[in-house]
Design an enzyme around this catalytic site. Structure first.
Site, PDB file in Angstrom:
ATOM      1  N   CYS A  30      19.470   4.512  -8.680  1.00  0.00           N
ATOM      2  CA  CYS A  30      18.808   5.298  -7.643  1.00  0.00           C
ATOM      3  C   CYS A  30      19.045   6.797  -7.822  1.00  0.00           C
ATOM      4  CB  CYS A  30      19.281   4.851  -6.271  1.00  0.00           C
ATOM      5  SG  CYS A  30      18.944   3.111  -6.000  1.00  0.00           S
ATOM      6  N   ASP A  31      19.686   7.196  -8.918  1.00  0.00           N
ATOM      7  CA  ASP A  31      19.963   8.610  -9.139  1.00  0.00           C
ATOM      8  C   ASP A  31      18.800   9.261  -9.890  1.00  0.00           C
ATOM      9  OD1 ASP A  31      20.935  11.081  -9.677  1.00  0.00           O
ATOM     10  OD2 ASP A  31      22.791  10.408 -10.619  1.00  0.00           O
TER      11      ASP A  31
END
Ligand SMILES: *Cc1c(COP(=O)(O)O)cnc(C)c1O
Length: 391
Positions: A328-329
């Site tokens: 999710c980065d």
């Protein structure tokens, strides 16, 4: 007689088969290529014992392949030592090259039977004063290598001016010094730094011998041998030519060793990831893979490498595309500005030259598991065997 089945693990059909069998993401490690790389480097440096640096890819199949080729190992931690110990490898094939060790790491290495260890400063040398009979040292000297992609001489090694005082300290403490080591950095463009360092070390060794400070009959020239990541590099024979000439000038009694990591294992593996999903954003296709910068592509951050990537799908039409990792980065993007055929969920994307500093420095951020390593062609002569690891 049954002919051994040779697997070319980099053929699309084999890649698909291995993904069907072992899932995705994979790191497919070709031990035959490990053997070929080892032989090429040995031919380029015939007088040099090659100690494979485990840290680049600490996998048992690579270690076994190197040992079966008559090679040696370069360990830097207790963990690497335990891996080698579990494989039943003789400790006299190993050196321990971390210049900064806990007392316990030294004790572990000596208990296993490793005799040759590295130190680069007075505090570290003093750690050996009570162990002097069991251990012999290589003193690591530092030579700056601003041209290397990773300049390791900043973090470790003593200045050449400090070498003789350090050798005198070891002699005063009764610690045996076998010689010197250096590591000019990784993926060096040419061997000029190696040659310079080798010549400087030869002079320091001669000076130390004149003072009778130890045997000084071993010179460790480190690693750093380059491989291709889509950009051409010097062929290894050519890269090593000036090194061969410099080694030939050393006295015959000097044993020369090298610590290749990347060169042995880098070209020997590919990464295989699958498209988890896709989205069209601002005129480009974004493909979200199950491997990324926190996984096998971590070398793009830590190692400054760029792996050549391609999709295992044909298609005449190529569209502007982005390959992103699964986490999710937002930093987790493998490559932008690619032109790829249109992909869909389940399609495979292959990264080349992904054996070194990829899986080794991958994390499980977001609890996306690291790629499964599948070693193929593990035994010379029984080239069809496939071993997933960890089991
Ligand atoms: C990492 C390392 C190596 C291996 O370097 P490569 O560039 O992968 O060949 C060798 N020696 C030491 C001391 C290292 O730290």
């Amino acid at each position: 007689m049954r002919r051994p089945r040779f697997i070319d693990p980099f053929q699309p059909a084999q890649v698909r088969r291995l993904v069907r069998e072992f899932g995705s993401p994979l790191l497919i490690l070709d031990c035959e290529r490990v053997r070929v790389q080892f032989r090429k480097l040995r031919k380029a440096l015939p007088r040099v014992d090659l100690h494979y640096a485990l840290k680049s890819m600490p996998h048992p199949a690579v270690v076994q392949a190197v040992i079966e080729e008559g090679g040696f190992l370069d360990l830097a931690t207790t963990g690497e030592m335990q891996l080698v110990q579990r494989l039943g490898i003789a400790p006299d094939r190993c050196i321990h090259t971390h210049p900064i060790k806990r007392e316990q790491d030294i004790a572990n290495a000596l208990q296993f039977g490793v005799r040759l260890l590295v130190a680069d400063n007075p505090d570290e040398v003093r750690k050996f004063s009570r162990l002097s009979a069991a251990a012999q040292l290589l003193l690591r000297v530092s030579f700056r290598a601003p041209g290397a992609v990773c300049d390791l001489s900043r973090k470790f090694g003593c200045d050449p001016e400090d070498l003789l005082p350090l050798a005198r300290l070891a002699a005063d403490l009764g610690i045996g010094v076998r010689g010197l080591s250096f590591h000019v950095g990784s993926q060096t463009a040419d061997a000029s730094k190696h040659v310079e360092a080798l010549a400087a070390c030869a002079r320091l060794m001669a000076a130390a011998r004149r003072e009778r400070l130890g045997a000084f009959d071993t010179l460790d020239i480190g690693g750093g041998f380059p491989i291709e990541y889509g950009q051409p590099v010097q062929d290894i024979g050519r890269f090593c030519a000036p090194l061969r000439a410099a080694v030939a000038k050393l006295p015959r009694r000097v044993r020369v060793i090298a610590e290749p990591g990347r060169y042995i294992v880098g070209p020997s593996a590919i990464g295989v990831a699958s498209v988890m999903g896709r989205a069209r954003r601002e005129g480009r296709w974004w493909y979200y893979l199950d491997d990324g910068l926190y996984g096998s592509y971590s070398g793009q951050l830590f190692d400054h490498a760029r792996y050549p990537v391609e999709a295992l799908r044909d298609g005449a039409e190529r569209l502007p595309s982005v390959l992103a990792g699964p986490t999710c980065d937002s930093i987790d993007v493998i490559a932008e500005n690619l032109m790829l055929p249109q992909l869909k969920a389940g399609d495979l994307v292959v990264g080349r030259a992904m054996g070194a500093y990829t899986w080794a420095c991958a994390s499980e951020f977001n609890l996306f598991p690291k790629a499964t390593v599948v070693a193929v062609n593990t035994r010379a002569g029984d080239t069809g065997s496939v071993t997933p690891w960890p089991l």
